[in-house]
Design an enzyme around this catalytic site. Structure first.
Site, short mmCIF file in Angstrom:
data_model
loop_
_atom_site.label_atom_id
_atom_site.label_comp_id
_atom_site.label_asym_id
_atom_site.label_seq_id
_atom_site.Cartn_x
_atom_site.Cartn_y
_atom_site.Cartn_z
N SER A 139 0.45 -1.06 -0.09
CA SER A 139 0.31 -0.68 0.32
C SER A 139 0.75 1.68 0.40
O SER A 139 2.00 1.03 0.51
CB SER A 139 -0.78 0.10 0.92
OG SER A 139 -1.71 1.15 1.17
N TYR A 152 -2.83 -1.05 10.37
CA TYR A 152 -1.91 -1.30 8.97
C TYR A 152 -0.82 -1.16 8.87
O TYR A 152 -0.23 -1.61 7.43
CB TYR A 152 -3.55 -0.69 8.68
CG TYR A 152 -3.63 -0.50 6.93
CD1 TYR A 152 -4.34 -1.89 6.13
CD2 TYR A 152 -2.93 0.09 6.63
CE1 TYR A 152 -4.99 -1.66 5.11
CE2 TYR A 152 -3.52 0.01 4.56
CZ TYR A 152 -3.75 -0.86 4.20
OH TYR A 152 -3.89 -1.16 2.54
#
Ligand code: NAD
Length: 257
Positions: A139, A152
């Site tokens: 990401s 995350y």
């Protein structure tokens, strides 16, 4: 680019980016294994319809990526794994001092540790076949941080580190390992964040998408699952044979800021 004769295993692929990657790899001719933790008739119908659309074999294998033994069993049940795409992921947003421990543990297990277990199980198969491609879906949050996404961001930075190490350990073989770092892609994972964001900023959901979610994405457009899938197909091509242990951003300029 033909991936005919190759078998691709994509974790967490009955939705969103994983499904988009599965479709693009099938379009390029690969046989595909799609996966999630569920086992519904819809999961199997999805596999059948991708197979029919692209004239390749597509199987659905249920395995929970929060469980190490099931991660390894997925690869064993697939029987072959020339291309491994570690994509399964979840999100939870909260300040660190309020972040539930079970959410931290689940995010680290699914978004990071699962990739270690599947990679460990797949590498012997790739070595035996003399060829392999590992694509980790990281990401923009693997390269930069945002508040309230501690687990995350930690998991995604971790998967970038795992990508580099895997690339180094396989550098003398016809195996590569790279990470794709998407910015925002409009999938169920992101859609789930929109109502709370709208409420928090007292905006409509459309305003929340444009003014808050896409705030850090200079293109002001969501990336698409087809663009992430196309990047995965490129990483599987001969042109990408010397690209290993690195990241490719599909983020509309986010990480250039
Ligand atoms: P999504 O919610 O649409 O898909 C997540 C997939 O993971 C689903 O198929 C789900 O069934 C599966 N999954 C969840 N828990 C699982 C488990 N325990 N075992 C097996 N499968 C499980 O979300 P998405 O946006 O498509 O996210 C896919 C990946 O892309 C994630 O790793 C996410 O972090 C990453 N990503 C997404 C974006 C974005 O903007 N959507 C941006 C960057 C990176």
């Amino acid at each position: 680019m033909s991936l005919k004769g190759k078998t691709a295993v994509i974790t967490g692929s009955n939705s969103g980016i994983g499904l988009g990657v599965a479709q693009e790899l099938a379009r390029a001719g690969a046989d595909v294994v799609i996966n999630s933790f569920t086992d519904t008739p819809e999961d199997h119908r999805l596999a059948e319809s991708i197979g029919k659309d692209h004239g390749v074999t597509v199987r659905y294998i249920q395995a929970d990526m929060s469980k190490p033994d099931q991660c390894r069993a997925l690869i064993e049940q697939a029987g072959a794994c020339d291309i491994l795409v570690n994509n399964a992921g979840i999100q939870h947003v909260a300040p660190i001092d309020e972040f539930p421990t079970e959410k931290w543990d689940a995010i680290i297990a699914i978004n990071l540790s699962s990739a270690f277990h599947t990679t460990a199980a797949a590498l012997p198969m790739m070595r035996k076949a003399g060829w392999g491609r590992i694509v980790n879906i990281a990401s923009a949050h693997g390269l930069t941080a945002s508040p309230f996404k501690s687990a995350y961001v930690a998991a995604k930075h971790g998967i970038v580190g795992l990508t580099k190490t895997t690339g180094l350990e396989t550098a003398r073989e016809a195996i590569t390992c790279n990470a794709i770092c998407p910015g925002y892609v409009l999938t169920p994972l992101v859609e789930a964040q929109i109502p709370d964001t709208a409420k928090k900023y007292d905006m409509t959901e459309e305003e929340a998408k444009q003014k808050v979610i896409l705030e850090r994405q200079p293109s002001k457009e969501f990336a698409t699952v087809e663009q992430v899938g196309g990047t995965a197909v490129f990483l599987c091509s001969d042109a990408a044979a010397q690209i290993t242990g690195t990241t490719i951003s599909v983020d509309g300029g986010w990480t250039a800021l």
